[in-house]
Design an enzyme around this catalytic site. Sequence first.
Site, PDB file in Angstrom:
ATOM      1  N   GLN A  63      -1.951 -29.414   3.389  1.00 30.44           N
ATOM      2  CA  GLN A  63      -1.982 -30.772   2.822  1.00 30.44           C
ATOM      3  C   GLN A  63      -2.217 -30.742   1.308  1.00 30.44           C
ATOM      4  O   GLN A  63      -2.662 -29.733   0.762  1.00 30.44           O
ATOM      5  CB  GLN A  63      -3.102 -31.573   3.477  1.00 30.44           C
ATOM      6  CG  GLN A  63      -2.909 -31.819   4.963  1.00 30.44           C
ATOM      7  CD  GLN A  63      -4.054 -32.645   5.537  1.00 30.44           C
ATOM      8  OE1 GLN A  63      -4.778 -32.194   6.393  1.00 30.44           O
ATOM      9  NE2 GLN A  63      -4.215 -33.873   5.065  1.00 30.44           N
ATOM     10  N   ASP A  97      -0.767 -29.963   8.061  1.00 32.57           N
ATOM     11  CA  ASP A  97      -1.061 -28.951   9.096  1.00 32.57           C
ATOM     12  C   ASP A  97      -2.125 -29.401  10.088  1.00 32.57           C
ATOM     13  O   ASP A  97      -2.055 -29.074  11.276  1.00 32.57           O
ATOM     14  CB  ASP A  97      -1.397 -27.582   8.490  1.00 32.57           C
ATOM     15  CG  ASP A  97      -2.513 -27.613   7.450  1.00 32.57           C
ATOM     16  OD1 ASP A  97      -3.083 -28.691   7.192  1.00 32.57           O
ATOM     17  OD2 ASP A  97      -2.803 -26.547   6.887  1.00 32.57           O
TER      18      ASP A  97
HETATM   19  O1  LIG Z   1      -7.049 -29.607   2.567  1.00 33.95           O
HETATM   20  C1  LIG Z   1      -7.021 -29.483   3.779  1.00 33.95           C
HETATM   21  C2  LIG Z   1      -7.298 -30.640   4.666  1.00 33.95           C
HETATM   22  O2  LIG Z   1      -7.651 -31.804   3.980  1.00 33.95           O
HETATM   23  C3  LIG Z   1      -6.696 -28.152   4.356  1.00 33.95           C
HETATM   24  O3  LIG Z   1      -6.951 -28.106   5.733  1.00 33.95           O
HETATM   25  C4  LIG Z   1      -5.261 -27.785   4.021  1.00 33.95           C
HETATM   26  O4  LIG Z   1      -4.393 -28.579   4.782  1.00 33.95           O
HETATM   27  C5  LIG Z   1      -5.008 -26.297   4.162  1.00 33.95           C
HETATM   28  O5  LIG Z   1      -4.999 -25.862   5.473  1.00 33.95           O
HETATM   29  P1  LIG Z   1      -4.973 -24.331   5.969  1.00 33.95           P
HETATM   30  O6  LIG Z   1      -3.976 -23.592   5.203  1.00 33.95           O
HETATM   31  O7  LIG Z   1      -6.361 -23.811   5.866  1.00 33.95           O
HETATM   32  O8  LIG Z   1      -4.582 -24.458   7.433  1.00 33.95           O
END
Ligand SMILES: O=C(CO)[C@@H](O)[C@H](O)COP(=O)(O)O
EC number: 2.7.1.17
Length: 463
Positions: free
Chosen positions: A72, A229
């Site tokens: 995100q 995600d």
């Molecule tokens: O910033 C957030 C949620 O707000 C994170 O969860 C990102 O979406 C990255 O996710 P991963 O790569 O750790 O799955």
Amino acid sequence: MRTLVAGVDSSTQSCKVVVRDAEDGTAVRSGSAAHPDGSEVDPRHWWSALSLAIERAGGLADVAALSVGGQQHGMVALDDTGAVIRDALLWNDTRSARAAADLIAELGGPKAWADAVGTVPTASFTVTKLRWLAEHEPDNAARVAAVALPHDWLTWRLAGGADHADLDTLTTDRGDASGTGYYATRTGTYLPEHLTRALGHGAHLPRVAGPAEQVGTAGPVRLGPGTGDNAAVALGVGAEPGDVVVSIGTSGTVFAVSDTPTADETGTIAGFADATGRHLPLVCTLNAARVLTATREILSVDLDRLSELALSAPPGADGVVFLPYLEGERTPNRPDATGSVHGLTLATSTPAHLARAAVEGVLCGLADGLDALTTAGVRADRVVLVGGGARSAALRAIAPGIFGRPVLVPEPAEYAAEGAARQAAWTLTGEAEPPRWGSARTSLYEADPTPHVRARYAEVRDA
Ligand SMILES: O=C(CO)[C@@H](O)[C@H](O)COP(=O)(O)O
Ligand SMILES: Nc1ncnc2c1ncn2[C@@H]1O[C@H](COP(=O)(O)OP(=O)(O)O)[C@@H](O)[C@H]1O
């Protein structure tokens, strides 16, 4: 002949592709490829990793539909020819912390943000990255004609939009739009004045597609809208009412699907949207699975040995607390914090105590998030634990004591990619709800609550 669908998770550390049977979700094949390190990345690396992961997953020749889930918040700034202006600033890049504080003050404080957007922004949010760009790279800021998120940009490239510089064909979904800071989750509308305030001028924003809408094609493959995600994980695990999902990947997240929006003016809970038309109140920490890899490196052991060491020390590690702020922190909002170890004595200066304290530190940060969700009225009968970190035996065993609830661990899988595949299958049925796929095998972990571990952690956290 069976119909196949593909799901993509373009996450922080890698790109994962799964191919599934559209009817029942049976696993068919999968592939992955690494992303470069760092909190600013040229999006073209995501494209190469996606292409390689698709190849490793056996290609798309027999695939009917595909959806992209992605990390995100990342700021993908495009000029009027559709070219990427600079490396994307990712969700875990904290350089825009001051911009976040400025924007909060300019709009009238945290409550004004919570009421308008559903979230009080930290440095993770796209809107703060745009303000940073305007202040530090005004020439780049002046060239911004459109702003996309990682999954929007990859979907657009797959659909050939980038080849024709057609900014009008950019799309996103509610889930990812709700992490920008210029989208009102409650009403489902953009707040262009927030973008203009941050960037200094307006810019084109991706059209927000419906949950099961086909947004384009990549050759014969239909493209679903994709999503962030975490919203993809929510689809992938098929969480039920009373389930709170804890995902331990690069980020640590705690969230639940809810019919009602949240507006937390303390800034702890982000009021995101999910991928089905509902809501996804979520708490995110910057320090999760990589705290374990960092500790493994300090101790020169592999991850299995780290787990054995952690399990050989008592709950609470005899008073040793590891505050795991290795990348600063987002919840609590401490962008400039660093990690620290407290309470060492001669008796506790052992690899086992440090390993235990690292696992407990990650879990205590997430347990604080779980408390915030339950205080906001989210039902939490049990925790569903996923992400790369859930492969750690110590983390799985210690989690129920720290969370004070049973922990259900679905068999290891890439649940964000699974959720994206389920969304792709949904675009084929066009029904009101996503297809029901069989659920994964699960293991249940239970333990007596260990409130003293949380109390000691809180003491050090707040010292
Ligand atoms: O910033 C957030 C949620 O707000 C994170 O969860 C990102 O979406 C990255 O996710 P991963 O790569 O750790 O799955
Ligand atoms: N057995 C394990 N113990 C602890 N951490 C693990 C284990 N296996 C994988 N990981 C960690 O999980 C992380 C990747 O998880 P993942 O959910 O794929 O992250 P992301 O989606 O953010 O890229 C890596 O940091 C990796 O070191």
